[in-house]
Design an enzyme around this catalytic site. Sequence first.
Site, PDB file in Angstrom:
ATOM      1  N   ASP A  17       0.827  -1.212   0.000  1.00 18.37           N
ATOM      2  CA  ASP A  17       0.000   0.000   0.000  1.00 18.37           C
ATOM      3  C   ASP A  17       0.862   1.264   0.000  1.00 18.37           C
ATOM      4  O   ASP A  17       1.988   1.252   0.505  1.00 18.37           O
ATOM      5  CB  ASP A  17      -0.890  -0.043   1.259  1.00 18.37           C
ATOM      6  CG  ASP A  17      -2.062   0.914   1.160  1.00 18.37           C
ATOM      7  OD1 ASP A  17      -2.291   1.477   0.071  1.00 18.37           O
ATOM      8  OD2 ASP A  17      -2.748   1.112   2.173  1.00 18.37           O
ATOM      9  N   ASN A  32     -10.334  -3.651  -6.442  1.00 22.82           N
ATOM     10  CA  ASN A  32      -9.618  -2.597  -7.171  1.00 22.82           C
ATOM     11  C   ASN A  32     -10.265  -2.233  -8.509  1.00 22.82           C
ATOM     12  O   ASN A  32      -9.923  -1.215  -9.115  1.00 22.82           O
ATOM     13  CB  ASN A  32      -8.145  -2.979  -7.403  1.00 22.82           C
ATOM     14  CG  ASN A  32      -7.291  -2.878  -6.153  1.00 22.82           C
ATOM     15  OD1 ASN A  32      -6.320  -3.605  -5.984  1.00 22.82           O
ATOM     16  ND2 ASN A  32      -7.647  -1.972  -5.249  1.00 22.82           N
ATOM     17  N   SER A  44      -7.959  -6.015   4.393  1.00 21.68           N
ATOM     18  CA  SER A  44      -8.512  -5.756   3.062  1.00 21.68           C
ATOM     19  C   SER A  44      -8.747  -7.001   2.208  1.00 21.68           C
ATOM     20  O   SER A  44      -8.334  -7.044   1.041  1.00 21.68           O
ATOM     21  CB  SER A  44      -7.615  -4.770   2.296  1.00 21.68           C
ATOM     22  OG  SER A  44      -7.474  -3.583   3.014  1.00 21.68           O
TER      23      SER A  44
END
Length: 234
Positions: free
Chosen positions: A12, A60, A189
Site C-alpha cells: 500500500d 480494485n 482488506s
Amino acid sequence: METPKHIAIIMDGNGRWATSKNLSRSEGHREGSIAIDRLMDSAMEFDLKYISLYAFSTENWKRPIAEIKAIFNLLDEFISTRLEKIKKNNIKVLHSGSESKVPLQSMKQIKRAIKETEKNTGIVLNFCLNYGSQDEILNSISLLIHDRISKNKDLTKKIKKEELENFFYTYPIPDVDLMIRTAGEQRISNFLLWQSAYAEIYFTDCLWPDFDKKELKLALDWYAGRTRKFGGLK
Ligand code: FPP
C-alpha cells in the site's frame, strides 16, 4: 533467527508516494514495481521461501479505468523485463486469483511466467491478481460441489478443512506466517483471510515504493521476536 516460510505483502501507499512528489498515481505504481524487483533480491539474501504480493484485488476494479490499465500494463512490463532474471534466480512464479475480467494480454504474460518457471525450486513469487479472499472461499465451495457431483459423492457430507483448501487459488502454498502491510493502514482488506488465521501481522508507515532491504529486515526481526502459539500454550 526464525524466518517466516510464507510472507504476504499488502503493497500500500503507491498513490500517496506519488502525490507527495507531485507525480501521477501511475508513476507511484511504477515505483512500486521497482520495489518488487528490489524485494526479490532481498528475499534471496534472507533465504525466504514463499512471497505473496497483493497486486490487484477484486475490489480494485472500482478504481478509474486509467489506473487499472496502468497497473496491468506494469505487470506485463514487469514480466517482459524481469522474466529472464526471475528464471536465472530459480524463482517460481504463481498466480492466485480469478482469471475473469483480467486483460487477456496480462493473463497470457502471467501464464507464460508460470510455465517458464514451473521447474524452479527457489523462492515462490505468488502474484495475487484479481484476488479477494471472500471470492476465493465462495469459488472453492462451488468447485467442491461440482467435484462431488461429478464423482457421484454425497453432497451433504461434512466438508473437511483440507478438502476445501484444495480448491483455493493459493493451493498448495502453505498458510501465511507473516503479513506485512505498508503505508500505515491497519486492516487486511480481504487478503488471504483464511490462510492468515494465525499469521503475525506487521504494519509499517513506510510507503510501498520506499520499501527496501532495511525495511524487510525490520519486519523479519520483529517476526523473530514473536511467540507463536496457534491457539495453544507456549
Ligand atoms: C496500493 O496502493 C497498491 C495497489 C492497489 C497496486 C499495487 C501494484 C503495484 C505495486 C505495481 C504493480 C506491478 C506489478 C509488477 C504487479 P494505493 O494505490 O492504494 O496507494 P494509496 O493508498 O497511497 O493511494
